[in-house]
Design a protein around this motif. Structure first.
Motif, mmCIF file in Angstrom:
data_model
loop_
_atom_site.group_PDB
_atom_site.id
_atom_site.type_symbol
_atom_site.label_atom_id
_atom_site.label_comp_id
_atom_site.label_asym_id
_atom_site.label_seq_id
_atom_site.Cartn_x
_atom_site.Cartn_y
_atom_site.Cartn_z
ATOM 1 N N UNK A 195 22.127 40.818 -0.221
ATOM 2 C CA UNK A 195 21.066 40.391 -1.042
ATOM 3 C C UNK A 195 20.965 38.906 -1.660
ATOM 4 N N UNK A 196 22.114 38.134 -1.929
ATOM 5 C CA UNK A 196 22.356 36.995 -2.303
ATOM 6 C C UNK A 196 21.701 36.465 -1.625
ATOM 7 N N UNK A 197 22.285 36.139 -0.408
ATOM 8 C CA UNK A 197 21.407 35.347 0.816
ATOM 9 C C UNK A 197 20.597 34.918 1.600
ATOM 10 N N UNK A 198 19.408 36.324 1.102
ATOM 11 C CA UNK A 198 18.444 36.666 1.074
ATOM 12 C C UNK A 198 17.546 35.785 0.477
ATOM 13 N N UNK A 199 16.377 35.911 1.019
ATOM 14 C CA UNK A 199 15.349 34.776 -0.234
ATOM 15 C C UNK A 199 13.559 35.326 0.465
ATOM 16 N N UNK A 200 12.869 35.494 -0.153
ATOM 17 C CA UNK A 200 11.340 36.256 0.330
ATOM 18 C C UNK A 200 11.275 34.653 1.324
ATOM 19 N N UNK A 201 11.851 33.578 1.982
ATOM 20 C CA UNK A 201 10.810 32.979 3.104
ATOM 21 C C UNK A 201 12.143 33.163 4.626
ATOM 22 N N UNK A 202 13.203 33.771 3.920
ATOM 23 C CA UNK A 202 13.834 34.133 5.062
ATOM 24 C C UNK A 202 15.320 34.778 4.832
ATOM 25 N N UNK A 203 15.786 35.079 5.969
ATOM 26 C CA UNK A 203 17.178 34.706 5.297
ATOM 27 C C UNK A 203 18.271 33.489 5.326
ATOM 28 N N UNK A 204 19.348 33.650 4.324
ATOM 29 C CA UNK A 204 19.513 32.424 4.461
ATOM 30 C C UNK A 204 21.262 31.477 4.739
ATOM 31 N N UNK A 205 21.501 32.557 5.837
ATOM 32 C CA UNK A 205 23.323 32.801 6.370
ATOM 33 C C UNK A 205 22.899 33.785 7.026
ATOM 34 N N UNK A 206 24.065 34.041 8.282
ATOM 35 C CA UNK A 206 24.730 34.776 8.809
ATOM 36 C C UNK A 206 26.028 35.486 8.244
ATOM 37 N N UNK A 207 25.865 36.768 8.911
ATOM 38 C CA UNK A 207 27.238 37.595 8.541
ATOM 39 C C UNK A 207 28.084 38.339 10.406
ATOM 40 N N UNK A 246 18.016 35.466 18.512
ATOM 41 C CA UNK A 246 17.948 34.102 19.080
ATOM 42 C C UNK A 246 19.554 33.383 17.746
ATOM 43 N N UNK A 247 19.750 33.944 16.391
ATOM 44 C CA UNK A 247 20.212 33.138 15.555
ATOM 45 C C UNK A 247 21.695 33.972 16.366
ATOM 46 N N UNK A 248 22.412 34.859 17.191
ATOM 47 C CA UNK A 248 23.542 34.828 17.332
ATOM 48 C C UNK A 248 23.983 33.987 18.721
ATOM 49 N N UNK A 249 22.693 34.231 18.902
ATOM 50 C CA UNK A 249 22.960 33.046 20.765
ATOM 51 C C UNK A 249 22.652 31.284 19.888
ATOM 52 N N UNK A 250 22.334 31.099 18.927
ATOM 53 C CA UNK A 250 22.186 29.581 18.460
ATOM 54 C C UNK A 250 23.887 29.246 17.610
ATOM 55 N N UNK A 251 23.869 29.971 16.609
ATOM 56 C CA UNK A 251 25.229 29.173 15.670
ATOM 57 C C UNK A 251 26.384 29.736 16.532
ATOM 58 N N UNK A 252 26.368 30.619 17.948
ATOM 59 C CA UNK A 252 27.720 30.832 17.637
ATOM 60 C C UNK A 252 28.617 29.050 18.162
ATOM 61 N N UNK A 253 27.964 28.423 19.617
ATOM 62 C CA UNK A 253 28.427 27.286 19.365
ATOM 63 C C UNK A 253 28.853 26.821 18.258
ATOM 64 N N UNK A 254 28.143 26.508 17.522
ATOM 65 C CA UNK A 254 28.570 25.247 16.795
ATOM 66 C C UNK A 254 29.964 25.988 15.630
ATOM 67 N N UNK A 255 29.624 27.728 15.256
ATOM 68 C CA UNK A 255 30.612 28.373 14.876
ATOM 69 C C UNK A 255 32.276 28.274 15.349
ATOM 70 N N UNK A 256 31.661 27.998 16.692
ATOM 71 C CA UNK A 256 33.688 28.209 17.658
ATOM 72 C C UNK A 256 33.653 26.946 18.260
ATOM 73 N N UNK A 257 33.162 25.544 17.714
ATOM 74 C CA UNK A 257 34.091 24.751 17.769
ATOM 75 C C UNK A 257 34.646 24.082 16.221
ATOM 76 N N UNK A 258 33.827 24.798 15.046
ATOM 77 C CA UNK A 258 34.059 24.296 13.963
ATOM 78 C C UNK A 258 36.163 24.967 13.834
ATOM 79 N N UNK A 259 35.898 26.683 14.152
ATOM 80 C CA UNK A 259 36.959 27.655 14.461
ATOM 81 C C UNK A 259 38.201 27.287 15.082
#
Lengths: 538, 538
Positions: A195-207, A246-259
């Motif tokens: 709930x902490x990461x949710x807003x009325x306009x949309x989610x602000x994060x991923x799990x 789409x978020x699963x696809x989009x963030x994958x590369x960025x997070x992976x590169x950092x990790x």
């Protein structure tokens, strides 16, 4: 206007300029129906990082920071108490002791963190009209709304639908949620998006739970479909699923590169420390994510909380908590990002002062909170609770009173770490809160560039104690934007006394305190706060 | 109007927790109520009923209920009427002889023994959840197992909690008990749950004794099992805990078992015989001579349950239990978005509870026969639970459920072991950047693993299977909750006719002796459909 619209406007940025905004009157303060855009700097340009550790189940504050020298504590907790021979560690200059497991974890644990100036301990953190349900109270903590604040929500059953971090991003990023950075704004390790990461306009994060698995997933998860245009339930659910794909696809590369580009310099332990290790690696690898949420369960210790000698479940949890934070801070110092990071624990409530018959404790009210980071002002905030009354039969099942509203820390983080202004805080949390001075070095007049000491105080209240009619006097070194407000002793804004430009020189303003009791009168000059206690006898 | 007023307008008496807030105050906009849905079920109606009331449509069940009235179809799916006490429903065979095996108390044992016992338990939990998955998969009337699952998420127990385990033998017995009572009298059901062995161990009941009450179960009995928040005070939680003192379950061979192994029993000296005042009633103090299992169960346990079920307000407009359970059923069977269902519908449903004296079969039947349920706006808005998504798909395809229990646990529906006492959050919590890729991977693997010949036989059960266009449309109708656009349909036909296949070649391919060629193309179609967002909807 409906509540939903109110939240939308206070949460999402709007193009309306501050001066043109319409205000509702709430407790004497304008609350913007259409909030101005973030007045502070753009959060996307900040390199600061917030880490929140959620302790689910209700952590027992009394067996975390122990009032060892209070006989009442030992009488209330004959079987689970921390004894002197268990070697709890005294917090310098106080009657409070770290539970031994907090110290015996990694390289001196919390004691060393505290003594090196990286750990603040807050006692008596809580809120008015505490709720003893895990779920309701968790929602209150994560949403940043206390539905029993009578001037905000009239109905105790009102649903809490979004979180303070989600609202912060929605408020502070003008393009939210349509045009977002290539990294997730917030990452939650494990579980379903909080709930902490949710807003009325949309989610602000991923799990993500298992970074390796998240990174190794095949591409092309999202179908080629476009979002459906309608606004009925079916289209909304369809579009929600499409967006997650789409978020699963989009963030994958960025997070992976950092990790993969990041590293750790510490051999992290199991459990929470391992989650911290994942976070350290992503920060080290240059991920732009601003907020990380870690979660640790198991604090609902109705049964067999601890055995003699402080073995058992709760001590093991404390040890894991201390190890995670201590290892992370050591790693952060090694890698040079310690001054960008502030972390804090949250837990839905503390536990009953009197233990139950099962070597455990039932649900209670206030607990302790830890705030850690290089820029934290280490120390103990708040007092040991007065436990005497719980020995009386009439109060055997009573609970602790809180000392500090939990949103004081949120407000301070938003303002000091992320550069939000007071009006931003009000848009996000519905109210203002006086800082505790954990991040902000300004609750004193020493070196204050605007306010002079005169007659022994930077802010002189007279008479004090008073019957309600008070004058507040102060001296400015130079012209400044000044706000004088009255806050409850728990830190919640009550009324604004004056606000505006003041010239240099001595000033005096008069006001009537609304009720008897102890208040905090706060003078804020160009963002620096000076607080004085005011006693009103009526 | 000030903010306080407009917030008040939008509050509701319901206490359902909302965790996924987007567009939260929209409802389905359906005005039809609980009145019977007239006429025969079309194919689309029958598919809708099977999607919601069972785990997923199958060829067999579809053939059975298409063309029947809603009344006939629902009765057929619910199966014969049983009475748990007079005429009990035959229960499935146990997963193995281990359900009667016993262990000593691992907390009293040495560390090596403890590890061995817990290893066996972990193993047994694996077998238990796989056994249940196979029950769901094989059950000819799967609506019944979907009900078992509903109650399992409602009257929750966890296999792992704190640092201990629930004894799998008790979880097995509890699961069978859910089967016995799932369609029956809710008051009897609550009584069974209250004295259930796994529950007594899980929520501190066995440690709840006179003089040292443990209020864990009492609180959850109200908050999560019967009324929801807002119907009781803290004092009433404490009084209820005293009502519940004195019950234990035998679960170790090293402990007493006066009623036999894995049975609950009463210990008079642990029961608090004083008077208890709660929920507008008084449970009288009892003489020691009347402190017996039968009398305490009748006067106190049942007495308290009667008081709970009698809770009402607003001149009978709101009945606590009917509201709370009714809302949960609405979310489970109609739309899981955590908002209050339409008030008119809830009033009618509440009346059904009362008219039928809380008989669950009557209430359930009313929902699934209602005009409301069959409205177009209701179709396809439900996010599939892991059980529906995984067991359901395996059933639809006639595929093996061998990996399903583990896969369900990965996407956060670990049978017998939900995250916490509130059960599964449901709704959008099922779909995250963590779970979505795993759901997709499961589907991909299942489609790949179905033997060629079986897949072709499956396709040949559709009318018009030898026409590529008709077959594609039939598979869409079977697997997706709403008709797709022409563009999507064309893309799916292309997927079937993969590899430059011409439409006039399809009859020869599906009718040929080599199933490999047809199976390749069917997999291509299924894979394309399974990547659509609405494949996760039902």
């Amino acid at each position: 206007m409906k509540r939903r619209d109110f939240l939308k406007y206070t949460a999402a940025a709007s193009a309306v300029a501050a001066g043109a905004a319409q205000g509702f009157r709430l407790g004497g303060l304008p609350v913007y129906a259409q909030s101005p855009p973030m007045l502070g700097g753009n959060v996307l340009e900040s390199d600061k990082i917030l880490i929140i550790v959620q302790l689910f189940g209700g952590n027992d504050g009394l067996n975390t920071i122990v009032p060892l020298n209070d006989d009442n504590y030992h009488n209330l907790r004959p079987t689970i108490r921390v004894r002197p021979e268990d070697n709890p560690a005294q917090i310098a200059g106080s009657e409070a002791y770290f539970h031994p497991a907090l110290v015996d974890s990694f390289d001196g644990g919390f004691l060393k963190l505290h003594d090196e100036g990286r750990l603040a301990v807050i006692q008596g953190i809580g809120y008015e009209h505490p709720n003893l349900s895990h779920f309701r109270s968790t929602d209150i903590w994560l949403s940043g709304y206390n539905p029993r604040d009578e001037d905000i929500f009239s109905d105790p059953q009102v649903r809490l639908l979004d979180g303070w971090v989600g609202r912060f991003f929605a408020h502070s990023i003008p393009t939210f949620p349509s045009d977002l950075p290539s990294y997730p704004l917030a990452i939650q390790i494990g579980g379903q998006l909080s709930l902490m990461l949710q807003s009325d306009a949309g989610d602000a994060g991923i799990a993500i739970t298992d970074p390796e698995r998240f990174f190794s997933q095949d591409g092309g998860l999202s179908a080629d479909e476009a979002a459906l245009p309608g606004v009925d339930a079916y289209e909304k659910e369809y579009n929600y699923i499409l967006q997650v794909a789409q978020a699963s696809d989009r963030y994958k590369d960025e997070v992976k590169a950092a990790y993969e580009g990041g590293k750790t310099t510490i051999q992290y332990g199991e459990g929470l420390p391992q989650q911290f290790g994942t976070v350290a690696r992503m920060i080290s690898g240059g991920l732009g994510t601003k907020v990380y949420l870690l979660r640790m369960g198991g604090f609902d210790n109705h049964v067999n909380q601890a055995f003699e000698g402080q073995t058992g479940f709760h001590p093991a949890l404390l040890q894991q908590l201390s190890m995670g934070i201590s290892q992370f801070m050591a790693d952060a110092v090694n890698q040079g990002f310690a001054d960008r990071v502030v972390g804090m624990t949250v837990t839905e409530f503390g536990r009953r002062p009197r233990e139950n018959g099962s070597r455990g404790t039932d649900h209670g009210t206030t607990s302790v909170q830890f705030v850690f980071g290089e820029r934290v002002r280490a120390g103990l905030y708040g007092d040991n609770p007065d436990l005497a009354r719980f020995l009386k039969d009439s109060d055997r099942n009573s609970n602790l009173d809180y000392q500090n509203d939990y949103r004081r820390v949120y407000a301070e983080i938003l303002e000091v770490l992320f550069g939000a202004e007071k009006a931003d805080v009000e848009a996000i949390l519905g109210k203002q809160f006086v800082h505790m001075g954990i991040l902000d070095p300004a609750i004193s007049s020493v070196d204050n560039p605007f306010v002079n000491q005169f007659s022994g105080a930077a802010l002189r209240l007279s008479p004090n104690p008073s019957a309600g009619n008070v004058s507040a006097a102060f001296e400015l070194k130079r012209p400044a934007m000044v706000d004088i407000s009255l806050y409850s002793i728990k830190g919640v804004h009550e009324m604004r006394i004056r606000h505006g430009m003041f010239n240099r020189g001595v000033h005096s303003v008069h006001f009537n305190a609304p009720n008897g009791g102890v208040w905090l009168c706060v003078l804020e000059a160009e963002g620096r706060q000076i607080a004085e206690k005011l006693v009103v006898l009526r | 109007m000030n903010r306080r007023d407009f917030l008040r307008m939008n509050t509701s008496g319901s206490s359902f927790r909302a965790r996924s807030p987007q567009d939260w105050d929209d409802t389905l906009g359906v005005t039809a109520g609980l009145e019977e849905r007239p006429g025969q079920l079309t194919r689309a109606d029958a598919l809708h009923l099977l999607r919601r009331f069972t785990l997923a449509p199958t060829h067999d069940l579809l053939a059975e209920i298409e063309g029947k009235t809603a009344q006939e179809a629902v009765e057929l799916l619910l199966g014969p009427v049983y009475d748990p006490e007079l005429n009990p429903e035959p229960l499935p065979e146990p997963p193995g002889p281990w359900v009667d095996s016993t262990e000593e108390d691992p907390l009293e044992a040495d560390l090596i023994t403890r590890n061995q016992i817990e290893k066996r338990w972990e193993n047994q939990h694996d077998m238990l959840r796989q056994w249940w998955v196979e029950r769901m998969h094989a059950e000819t009337l799967p609506a019944r197992e979907k009900l078992t699952l509903f109650w399992s998420g409602h009257f929750t127990t966890e296999f792992t909690f704190d640092d201990v385990y629930s004894v799998p033998q008790l979880l097995y017995r509890q699961n069978q008990m859910l089967r016995s009572y799932r369609q029956g009298d809710l008051k009897q059901f609550v009584e069974q749950v209250t004295l259930d062995g796994a529950m007594l161990a899980y929520l501190g009941g066995e440690l709840n004794v006179a003089g040292n009450p443990n209020e864990n179960y009492a609180r959850e009995l109200f908050e999560l099992f019967t009324t929801g928040l807002g119907w009781y005070s803290e004092a009433e939680v404490q009084a209820s805990a005293r009502v519940l003192t004195g019950w234990k379950a035998s679960k170790y061979n090293s402990a007493p078992a006066p009623r036999g192994m894995y049975k609950s029993y009463f210990i008079p000296e642990d029961h608090d015989i004083g008077a208890k005042e709660l929920l507008g009633g008084i449970i009288a103090a009892r003489d020691e001579d009347f402190n017996t299992e039968v009398l305490v169960r009748r006067d106190e346990i049942r007495g308290m349950i009667e008081l709970i079920f009698a809770l009402e307000r607003n001149d009978g407009r709101e009945h606590a239990v009917a509201r709370f359970i009714g809302e949960k059923l609405y979310h489970y069977f109609i739309y899981s978005k955590p908002v209050a269902p339409p008030e008119d519908f809830m009033l009618q449903l509440q009346q059904r509870f009362i008219d039928n004296n809380y008989n669950m079969r009557a209430v359930l039947g009313a929902i699934l026969r209602s005009a409301h349920f069959y409205e177009p706006a209701v179709r396809g808005v439900q996010i599939k639970t892991p059980a529906e998504f995984m067991v359901g798909f395996a059933r639809q395809m006639g595929a093996s459920p061998a990996t399903v229990a583990t896969a369900m646990a990965q996407v956060e529906q670990d049978l017998f072991d939900p995250r916490d006492v509130s059960g599964w959050d449901g709704y959008r919590a099922w779909i995250s950047t963590k779970t979505y890729p795993l759901r997709a991977a499961f589907t991909r693997e299942l489609i790949r693993a179905i033997p060629d010949a079986q897949l072709v036989d499956w396709a040949r059960r559709f009318t018009g299977f030898d026409d590529a266009y008709l077959l594609t449309a039939a598979v869409e109708e079977f697997l997706l909750p709403r008709p797709v656009s022409t563009e999507r349909h064309d893309a799916y036909v292309d997927a079937l006719l993969t590899g430059e296949t011409r439409d006039y070649e399809w009859p020869e391919i599906i009718g040929g002796t080599d199933p490999g060629s047809a199976a390749l193309r069917l997999r291509s179609l299924l894979t394309a459909i399974s990547r659509a967002p609405d494949f996760h909807l039902c």
